[in-house]
Design an enzyme around this catalytic site. Structure first.
Site, PDB file in Angstrom:
ATOM      1  N   VAL A  72       0.871  -1.108   0.038  1.00  0.00           N
ATOM      2  CA  VAL A  72      -0.041   0.231  -0.128  1.00  0.00           C
ATOM      3  C   VAL A  72       1.011   1.283   0.103  1.00  0.00           C
ATOM      4  CG1 VAL A  72      -1.875   1.157   1.282  1.00  0.00           C
ATOM      5  CG2 VAL A  72      -1.985  -1.130   1.056  1.00  0.00           C
ATOM      6  N   GLY A 117       4.751   3.968   2.830  1.00  0.00           N
ATOM      7  CA  GLY A 117       4.045   2.958   2.299  1.00  0.00           C
ATOM      8  C   GLY A 117       4.389   1.612   3.293  1.00  0.00           C
ATOM      9  N   LYS A 118       3.564   0.556   2.934  1.00  0.00           N
ATOM     10  CA  LYS A 118       3.918  -0.709   3.759  1.00  0.00           C
ATOM     11  C   LYS A 118       3.258  -1.882   3.032  1.00  0.00           C
ATOM     12  CE  LYS A 118       5.339  -1.227   8.126  1.00  0.00           C
ATOM     13  NZ  LYS A 118       6.582  -0.449   8.766  1.00  0.00           N
ATOM     14  N   GLY A 119       3.722  -3.080   3.488  1.00  0.00           N
ATOM     15  CA  GLY A 119       3.021  -4.123   2.893  1.00  0.00           C
ATOM     16  C   GLY A 119       3.557  -5.421   3.523  1.00  0.00           C
ATOM     17  N   ASP A 158      10.576  -5.411   8.227  1.00  0.00           N
ATOM     18  CA  ASP A 158       9.650  -5.303   9.343  1.00  0.00           C
ATOM     19  C   ASP A 158       9.389  -6.513  10.302  1.00  0.00           C
ATOM     20  OD1 ASP A 158       6.580  -4.526  10.254  1.00  0.00           O
ATOM     21  OD2 ASP A 158       7.481  -2.862   9.620  1.00  0.00           O
TER      22      ASP A 158
END
Length: 433
Positions: A72, A117-119, A158
């Site tokens: 995202v 952003g991240k995912g 992460d």
């Protein structure tokens, strides 16, 4: 699908939805406080792009499993999207949305030229071999394609991912580029091993940030870390390094909780001893011989000075907030306190160093690594820590001063500072077309 898997999935969905609700409430509160322009509010409440990929991977036994991956991209008004990839059963689109938004505020607060952003991939990595995880990671990278890139969207480690994961991503992405351009794409990810362009000190940067912000907070209270007791939820990279730095300055670790157990020793747990045991026990603290096993529900109510939640989101809720005796909570994880719990904590005089400040050491160090790769440089560990300390202190001083001047809590102060910087960018640039 058995009952355990169904229940775990439902729990994960509930946590992710709660995180999304939390980040929007936090944003709305700060936006109203600073009277953020209504049009910019509309923009920042939504994500720019949401990528969902389904991809097959051959397992060691020859069968094929299909995995779901997410990325995202929330906002890039200040620069390329930046944020981690996590491998966990709770990863879904809501979790990725919330975490991407938090990254936008975090990078803005730190004064970095990045957006958020991240995912990640929805899986339990402990169920797969190292060879399977490599194939999963490489196939995920290939599926994302041009949705990531060194000047577009830069992933990082992460939860349950590390420097090896980043090495696989970097190699896969660089191999997909034209031969003459491969070396120009080394900074497609940060958090790489130092042998392939990683930054010395990146492994400890997030934990170092937790330590520095706690130290700065105490200095403002005319106190030191000497003999302060603390407990840590999560004993991965962040939990370990935060504990190590705190212990080195005289603080005493008295309890730790992870997915395997909750352990307590009021006389102190030696950090390196627990870390060695953890590494030799499949990253599980269960059975550590120098502490007593206690019920997990007792953890947050342990009598201590400082709590460091460094695991997953929504761990401190209105159900357990009332029992908290510590006077300071330093958010090593993203969104570990839900909004109802936070109201209780503030009413009880408990201060919170918010995640977008407290755990920002990781993304600051990622920025340093990105610069190092871009400029063809090599930074020493000493240079990294000096620069990291400077950036962290600048951010902390801004937030603490603003919170005192405005008589607001540190989370709202951090959000106000971060959002104002993004608002300024939109006002100066305008909206295309």
């Amino acid at each position: 699908m058995n009952a355990t898997i169904i229940n775990n999935k439902k729990t994960g969905e509930k946590v992710a939805q709660g995180m999304m609700q939390n980040v929007l409430e936090q944003f709305n509160s700060a936006a109203e406080y600073i009277d953020l322009h209504r049009d910019i509010q509309k923009i920042l409440k939504i994500t720019n792009n949401e990528i969902v990929v389904h991809f097959p991977v051959k397992m060691d036994n020859g069968t094929v499993e299909v995995f779901t991956g997410y990325r995202v991209q929330h906002n890039n008004a200040l620069g390329p999207y930046k944020g981690g990839l996590r491998y966990h059963p709770t990863v879904d689109i809501d979790a990725a949305r919330a975490l991407a938004m938090w990254m936008t505020w975090k990078t803005s607060l730190a004064g970095l030229p990045f957006g958020g952003g991240k995912g990640g991939i929805q899986l339990d990595p402990y169920k797969y071999s190292n060879a399977e995880l490599e194939r999963i990671t490489r196939r995920f990278t290939y599926a994302l394609g041009d949705n990531i890139g060194p000047e577009h969207d830069i992933p990082a480690p992460d939860v349950n991912t590390n420097s090896q994961t980043m090495a696989w991503i970097a190699d896969t992405y660089m191999s997909s580029q034209l031969p003459a351009k491969r070396s120009n794409n080394q900074h497609v990810v940060t958090g790489k091993p130092d042998g392939i362009g990683g930054l010395e000190g990146r492994d400890r940067a997030t934990g170092y940030g937790v330590y520095i912000t706690i130290k700065k907070y105490l200095q403002n209270q005319n106190e030191t870390l000497k003999n302060k007791t603390f407990i840590v939820q999560g004993f991965g990279n962040v939990g370990y390094w935060a504990s190590k730095f705190l212990e080195d300055e005289g603080a005493v670790l008295i309890a730790v909780q992870d997915a395997s157990a909750t352990i307590h020793n009021p006389h102190g747990i030696e950090v390196n001893s627990l870390n060695d045991y953890n590494h030799n026990n499949e990253n599980r603290i269960a059975g550590f011989p120098h502490a007593e096993m206690i019920e997990k529900e007792e953890f947050f109510s342990i009598n201590c000075n400082i709590i460091i939640p460094a695991a997953l989101g929504n761990q401190i809720t209105q159900e357990n907030a009332l029992g908290i005796k510590a006077k300071l909570i330093a958010e090593g994880a993203n969104g570990p306190i839900d909004n109802e719990a936070e109201k209780i904590l503030i009413a009880n005089g408990i201060d919170i160093i918010p995640d977008i400040l407290c755990n920002s050491g990781g993304v600051i160090a990622s920025y340093f690594e990105w610069l190092q790769n871009r400029n063809g440089e090599h930074w020493s560990l000493d240079k990294t820590l000096v620069r990291l300390n400077q950036k962290l202190e600048e951010s902390f001083n801004k937030v603490y001063t603003y919170s005192q001047e405005e008589s607001i809590d540190m989370r709202k102060a951090a959000y106000c500072i971060a959002i104002k910087r993004i608002e300024k960018a939109y006002i100066q640039r305008g909206i295309f077309p």
